[in-house]
Write an enzyme that holds these catalytic residues in place. Structure first.
Site, PDB file in Angstrom:
ATOM      1  N   PHE A 133       0.854  -1.199   0.000  1.00 24.61           N
ATOM      2  CA  PHE A 133       0.000   0.000   0.000  1.00 24.61           C
ATOM      3  C   PHE A 133       0.885   1.242   0.000  1.00 24.61           C
ATOM      4  O   PHE A 133       0.558   2.259   0.621  1.00 24.61           O
ATOM      5  CB  PHE A 133      -0.920   0.010   1.222  1.00 24.61           C
ATOM      6  CG  PHE A 133      -1.942  -1.093   1.222  1.00 24.61           C
ATOM      7  CD1 PHE A 133      -2.589  -1.480   0.055  1.00 24.61           C
ATOM      8  CD2 PHE A 133      -2.265  -1.766   2.394  1.00 24.61           C
ATOM      9  CE1 PHE A 133      -3.527  -2.500   0.051  1.00 24.61           C
ATOM     10  CE2 PHE A 133      -3.199  -2.786   2.395  1.00 24.61           C
ATOM     11  CZ  PHE A 133      -3.834  -3.158   1.223  1.00 24.61           C
ATOM     12  N   CYS A 135       3.493   1.975  -2.921  1.00 24.66           N
ATOM     13  CA  CYS A 135       4.129   2.411  -4.170  1.00 24.66           C
ATOM     14  C   CYS A 135       3.560   3.778  -4.576  1.00 24.66           C
ATOM     15  O   CYS A 135       2.352   3.916  -4.791  1.00 24.66           O
ATOM     16  CB  CYS A 135       3.886   1.373  -5.258  1.00 24.66           C
ATOM     17  SG  CYS A 135       5.007   1.547  -6.637  1.00 24.66           S
ATOM     18  N   THR A 201       8.593   4.077  -0.204  1.00 25.71           N
ATOM     19  CA  THR A 201       9.376   5.238  -0.642  1.00 25.71           C
ATOM     20  C   THR A 201       8.580   6.548  -0.530  1.00 25.71           C
ATOM     21  O   THR A 201       7.358   6.555  -0.502  1.00 25.71           O
ATOM     22  CB  THR A 201       9.837   5.054  -2.094  1.00 25.71           C
ATOM     23  OG1 THR A 201       8.696   4.725  -2.884  1.00 25.71           O
ATOM     24  CG2 THR A 201      10.877   3.976  -2.188  1.00 25.71           C
ATOM     25  N   CYS A 379      25.163  29.509  26.832  1.00 23.68           N
ATOM     26  CA  CYS A 379      25.025  28.319  25.983  1.00 23.68           C
ATOM     27  C   CYS A 379      23.704  27.628  26.316  1.00 23.68           C
ATOM     28  O   CYS A 379      23.433  27.330  27.475  1.00 23.68           O
ATOM     29  CB  CYS A 379      26.200  27.370  26.215  1.00 23.68           C
ATOM     30  SG  CYS A 379      26.071  25.843  25.266  1.00 23.68           S
ATOM     31  N   CYS A 389      31.711  20.757  14.205  1.00 22.38           N
ATOM     32  CA  CYS A 389      33.132  20.545  14.507  1.00 22.38           C
ATOM     33  C   CYS A 389      33.678  19.349  13.715  1.00 22.38           C
ATOM     34  O   CYS A 389      33.110  18.263  13.767  1.00 22.38           O
ATOM     35  CB  CYS A 389      33.313  20.292  16.004  1.00 22.38           C
ATOM     36  SG  CYS A 389      35.024  19.936  16.443  1.00 22.38           S
TER      37      CYS A 389
END
Lengths: 426, 78
Positions: A133, A135, A201, A379, A389
């Site tokens: 269910f 594609c 997908t 921070c 980094c």
């Protein structure tokens, strides 16, 4: 050596690594070679009425030197006649009786069509079914695949039709092209699904050619959306698996699909609730032999963790996945730069200065050398500096002492009626 | 140039105001959060058994966590 065997919704498999329904499982030749290479199972490329494909149909998205960081396709279900596939499934199962063969199915949303295909395919000895269910292209234009998978009622109804005649377990493969995948997962469960798999997908356009202005890929100068998969989609798939795994109404096993490229990815999916994984893009990129590293890596990992069985891993991280409103507002981390390791590239300073909270200072030591230091009071622990980094270990995120835990949900409750024993009667 | 996103001093100032009221026996009795910040009402009962009320307009995000943690603690203690 740990026991890698799984029993997924009643389907036994020698290991949790299955090839997903896709080009690698298009034929008996391929699936038999995959089993020889060590794959525990294969979901046979979706069976249905023979269809026509277009050319070309694949595109890779390469990122910063990595080939196929993402992969896009407009290929449809099998273009081979059902009889041919059934004959090859039968032969493959006969030769590899202990390996898992799941048949992916897709037909129009009609009860008799589901009954017919389930009966015919089951007769050749598959271990289970996976209803496609998901594609997103081609078949959706015909009312199948994602066109069905985006409508919970159709998922429930068609699952029920398959279950009416199936004697082996039925897995429902879900589309990610939907706002809340738990809605369709729940529909599958309501329809009687023995398990669910995700993700199929994601709607995508891989790119546009800057010279010709054609889409990538294109068919005679025209393009259409394809389905996206590969490493790039793993975070999306992992979240969808997690959302279903932590939902108590979706109480069926989950087969994890989406960017699984090595044993580490597989472990992550299993920790987040997947009872096994399916792989496609990595096999298309590197060949079937990648399963050897997957098996060895998983075995070593289980041994290192002192676990006897792969099934001991499943779902261990699910309780750690929650809603934002359940997170502790008082938990605090700050960045610390290790000047011994820092190479003074200043990427952290630039990132923090331009796009975060301006809390990394560039200072000059007595000997005239420059160094970077975090102004910890400002921070917020966003992690950006440690992400940009380039040197491992140059920036650590340190937990610092904070007040007792309080979530946003607890805060909302608390400030609604901040009763403190003081009478408000004036 | 001063840190544009730095709110720490502001937080310390607002926290001090809250702590002062708490040290005088005030407790939070109402919170009204608006686009202009959080308006937090503090009340106490004086020795003369009278109700005294103060209100603070709090702007800092860390202060909003701080005062709500105080309420959360209050409620847990009751």
């Amino acid at each position: 050596m740990a026991d890698l065997r799984i029993n997924f919704a009643g389907i036994k498999s020698p290991n949790p690594f299955w090839l997903a329904s896709a080009p690698p499982t298009n034929s008996g030749y391929q699936v038999q070679r995959a089993f020889e290479a060590g794959w525990g199972g294969a979901v046979w490329k979706t069976l249905g009425e023979p269809i026509l494909n277009i050319s070309s149909r694949f595109a890779g998205t390469h990122f910063n030197g990595q080939r196929m960081a993402g992969f896009n396709n407009t290929e449809l279900i099998t273009d081979r006649p059902l009889e041919v596939n059934l004959k090859e499934i039968y032969e493959t199962k006969k030769r590899f009786p202990n390996h898992t063969i799941i048949a992916s199915l897709m037909v129009e949303p009609q009860q008799e069509k589901w009954h017919e295909i389930v009966k015919r395919v089951e007769a050749v000895g598959v271990d289970g079914f996976e209803l496609n269910f998901g594609c997103p292209h081609g078949m959706a234009e015909r009312g199948m695949g994602a066109a069905s998978g985006q409508v919970p009622e159709l998922v429930e109804k068609q699952t029920m039709w398959a279950k009416e005649v199936a004697e082996t377990p039925v897995i429902v493969k879900l589309t990610p092209n939907i706002t809340d995948i738990t809605a369709t997962a729940y529909a599958a469960v309501q329809g009687g699904a023995d398990a669910i798999s995700m993700i199929n997908t994601i709607n995508s356009l891989a790119g546009v050619d800057l010279d010709t202005w054609n889409t990538i890929p294109h068919v005679a100068g025209k393009g259409a959306h394809g389905g996206y998969c590969g490493p790039a989609v793993k975070p999306i798939a992992l979240n969808m698996v997690a959302e279903c795994a932590r939902n108590s109404t979706i109480n069926v096993p989950i087969s994890g699909i989406g960017g699984v490229s090595d044993w580490r990815d597989a472990v992550e999916f299993m920790l987040m609730g997947a009872g096994g994984v399916q792989v496609c893009t990595a096999a298309m990129h590197h060949g079937f032999s990648i399963v050897e590293d997957m098996v060895d890596g998983l075995n070593n990992y289980l041994d290192d963790k002192g676990l006897d069985s792969v099934e001991d891993l499943v779902g261990k991280s699910v309780p750690k996945y929650s809603d934002w409103g359940d997170l502790d507002l008082n938990y605090k981390t700050v960045a610390r730069i290790n000047t011994d390791t820092c190479i003074n590239c200043n990427k952290c300073h630039i990132a923090c200065e331009d796009t975060a909270h301006q809390c990394i200072d560039m200072l000059t030591a007595k000997d005239g050398s420059n160094y970077l230091k975090v102004h910890e009071e400002d921070c917020v622990g966003c992690n950006l500096c440690s992400i940009v980094c380039p040197v491992d270990g140059a920036i650590d995120m340190i937990e610092i002492p904070s007040d007792e835990p309080m979530t946003w949900k607890e805060r909302e409750t608390a400030i609604k009626q901040p009763s403190c024993g003081i009478s408000l009667v004036k | 140039m001063e840190r544009p996103m730095s709110h720490h001093k502001e937080f310390l100032g607002e926290k001090e105001k809250i702590d002062n009221l708490y040290s005088k026996g005030y407790r939070i009795t109402a919170v009204n959060e608006t686009l202009s910040g959080a308006f937090v009402e503090f009340s106490r009962i004086t020795e003369e058994k009278e109700l005294e009320t103060e209100e603070l307009q709090l702007l800092n995000p860390d202060t909003r966590i701080y005062f709500s943690t105080l309420i959360h603690k209050q409620q847990k203690a009751q």
